[in-house]
Design an enzyme around this catalytic site. Structure first.
Site, PDB file in Angstrom:
ATOM      1  N   GLY A  56     -26.023   2.222  -1.236  1.00 13.55           N
ATOM      2  CA  GLY A  56     -25.123   2.862  -2.196  1.00 13.55           C
ATOM      3  C   GLY A  56     -25.477   2.500  -3.623  1.00 13.55           C
ATOM      4  O   GLY A  56     -25.758   1.341  -3.939  1.00 13.55           O
TER       5      GLY A  56
ATOM      6  N   LYS B 165       0.862  -1.187   0.000  1.00 10.59           N
ATOM      7  CA  LYS B 165       0.000   0.000   0.000  1.00 10.59           C
ATOM      8  C   LYS B 165       0.899   1.237   0.000  1.00 10.59           C
ATOM      9  O   LYS B 165       1.996   1.197   0.559  1.00 10.59           O
ATOM     10  CB  LYS B 165      -0.877   0.005   1.264  1.00 10.59           C
ATOM     11  CG  LYS B 165      -2.069   0.931   1.178  1.00 10.59           C
ATOM     12  CD  LYS B 165      -3.254   0.241   0.572  1.00 10.59           C
ATOM     13  CE  LYS B 165      -4.417   1.191   0.398  1.00 10.59           C
ATOM     14  NZ  LYS B 165      -5.577   0.519  -0.201  1.00 10.59           N
TER      15      LYS B 165
ATOM     16  N   GLY C  73     -23.481   3.592  -6.391  1.00  7.64           N
ATOM     17  CA  GLY C  73     -22.326   4.051  -7.170  1.00  7.64           C
ATOM     18  C   GLY C  73     -21.825   2.900  -8.014  1.00  7.64           C
ATOM     19  O   GLY C  73     -22.600   2.034  -8.454  1.00  7.64           O
ATOM     20  N   ASN C  74     -20.528   2.850  -8.205  1.00  3.20           N
ATOM     21  CA  ASN C  74     -19.941   1.816  -9.068  1.00  3.20           C
ATOM     22  C   ASN C  74     -20.324   0.408  -8.609  1.00  3.20           C
ATOM     23  O   ASN C  74     -20.791  -0.413  -9.400  1.00  3.20           O
ATOM     24  CB  ASN C  74     -18.422   1.999  -9.087  1.00  3.20           C
ATOM     25  CG  ASN C  74     -17.739   1.008  -9.997  1.00  3.20           C
ATOM     26  OD1 ASN C  74     -17.294  -0.036  -9.552  1.00  3.20           O
ATOM     27  ND2 ASN C  74     -17.700   1.303 -11.282  1.00  3.20           N
ATOM     28  N   VAL C  75     -20.170   0.128  -7.338  1.00  2.78           N
ATOM     29  CA  VAL C  75     -20.412  -1.230  -6.838  1.00  2.78           C
ATOM     30  C   VAL C  75     -21.915  -1.538  -6.754  1.00  2.78           C
ATOM     31  O   VAL C  75     -22.382  -2.579  -7.233  1.00  2.78           O
ATOM     32  CB  VAL C  75     -19.740  -1.418  -5.454  1.00  2.78           C
ATOM     33  CG1 VAL C  75     -20.044  -2.790  -4.893  1.00  2.78           C
ATOM     34  CG2 VAL C  75     -18.232  -1.210  -5.563  1.00  2.78           C
ATOM     35  N   GLY C  76     -22.673  -0.621  -6.159  1.00  5.60           N
ATOM     36  CA  GLY C  76     -24.109  -0.857  -5.955  1.00  5.60           C
ATOM     37  C   GLY C  76     -24.886  -1.040  -7.251  1.00  5.60           C
ATOM     38  O   GLY C  76     -25.739  -1.923  -7.359  1.00  5.60           O
TER      39      GLY C  76
END
Ligand code: NAD
Length: 365
Positions: free
Chosen positions: A175, A73, A177-180
């Site tokens: 959510g 990371k 967004g991209n995932v939801g």
């Protein structure tokens, strides 16, 4: 600083650039299975300790995903709104160049997007330096929806493992967004009935089921799912207590806590977001016989797609790889989980894979 243990970290590199004032840290936790892979975030108050914890989480996540990456990371301590942002990214790239790409491969994270990934790879002079690059630089864009697809597939695999069918099961998603959005798209296509979806403005709840295309249109036109018209609008926090079969926390960390864990009525909780609850809270759900699909299992579609990007594979091969890995890993976790403790099972599998990698390298007996 966190202590080292038998797994790592192998390198903790703190850097400073006098010209921009950029301070950064690169933690390469464990490379037994391959180059350390993990996001590069830009946050004004990022600490070495935090980056070490996140690097270790990536060691387990990549091993559980069963991709040939270790864990790492990077944190850049800098104001992401500064006009010097690009200069800071490029300065960080110069400082860590010696590790790339054999020991570290970057990816987007907090306040870094495909734009910054492009700048980083360009500064290093090697497209293998990062994933999440623009498509024009060989990137596999976020918009393909690998993470949401993986979440949906993890749920479907677990449901079928339990001898049940996804068809007709009700779903609530936090959510959009991209995932939801992609989780809803695939679950709907596979016959589940998504009855509730939330965003920052609240929840839209319709027991008849929400239509994916219609809800996407509402979100695009009005900016919020709550303007959908059909269905009830509820406060965002009410999503977690709805009487559904499957609950997907898919936006923020720590949304299920001691305060609302007993309100959860779902039989399956699939963690699409990172750390939507602590392990202590997860155990309370597990004790009630609720199946928890842990974040590093359920949302691994993104890292699997990153691996495909480093291999130069196309969209088709990426989806085939996500399908194979998520299906196998979910089944393995379901088989291994004792007393419903899916997180302990997932972590044990990840650790075994890392230890195997270390033995192959002759690092331990
Ligand atoms: P995103 O920015 O595309 O979408 C976030 C959504 O959450 C938005 O619809 C926003 O309206 C909604 N939201 C914000 N506050 C909310 C609230 N109070 N209540 C309900 N909804 C709220 O983000 P994303 O890429 O979809 O990521 C979501 C989560 O998944 C994050 O925890 C992220 O770390 C995790 N994740 C994402 C990926 C990926 O590939 N995108 C991979 C692994 C994990």
């Amino acid at each position: 600083m966190r202590a080292k243990d038998e797994f790592g970290p192998e390198y903790v590199l703190e850097v400073f650039d006098a010209k921009t004032g950029m301070q950064g840290v690169l933690v390469i936790d464990n490379t037994a299975r391959g180059a350390g892979k993990g996001g590069m975030r830009m946050v004004p108050d990022v600490t070495t300790e935090e980056v070490m914890g996140l690097a270790r989480a990536m060691t387990w996540k990549n091993a559980l995903a069963d991709i040939p990456f270790g864990g790492a990371k990077a944190g850049i301590k800098f104001d992401p709104k500064s006009p010097q942002k690009e200069a800071a990214i490029r300065a960080f790239a110069d400082k860590v160049k010696v590790f790339i790409p054999h020991f570290y491969i970057a990816g987007p994270d907090m306040n870094t997007t495909e734009k910054e990934m492009g700048q980083f790879a360009n500064q290093i002079g090697d497209m293998r330096a990062t994933t999440g690059k623009p498509a024009s630089m060989g990137g596999l864009p976020h918009e393909l929806g690998s993470t949401g697809y993986g979440v949906a597939l993890c749920i479907k695999t677990a449901v079928e493992f339990q001898g049940k069918k996804l068809n007709g099961m009700t779903v609530a998603i936090e959510g959009f967004g991209n995932v939801g959005t992609f989780a809803m798209k695939f679950l709907s296509e596979w016959g589940a009935k998504v009855v509730a979806v939330s965003d920052s403005k609240g929840v839209i709840y319709d027991t008849d089921g929400l239509n994916y295309d219609a809800l996407m249109k509402t979100k695009a036109e009005t900016g919020t799912v709550t303007a959908h018209g059909k269905g009830k609008v509820l406060p965002a926090a009410d999503l977690f207590k709805l009487p559904v079969d499957i609950l997907i926390p898919g936006a923020r960390p720590n949304v299920i806590t001691d305060a609302n864990v007993n309100d959860v009525k779902a039989k399956i909780v699939a963690e699409a977001a990172n750390i939507p609850m602590t392990y202590e809270v997860e155990k309370k759900l597990m004790k009630r016989g609720i199946l928890v699909l842990p974040d590093f299992l359920a949302n691994a579609g993104g890292v699997i797609s990153s691996y495909c990007e480093t291999m130069g594979w196309d969209e088709k091969k990426m989806f085939a790889t996500v399908t194979e890995k998520i299906t196998n890993n979910t089944k393995l976790v379901m088989q291994r989980a004792k007393d419903h403790d899916t997180r302990a099972a997932a972590l044990a599998i990840a650790k075994e894979r890392v230890i195997e990698g270390m033995k192959r390298k002759g690092w331990r007996k």
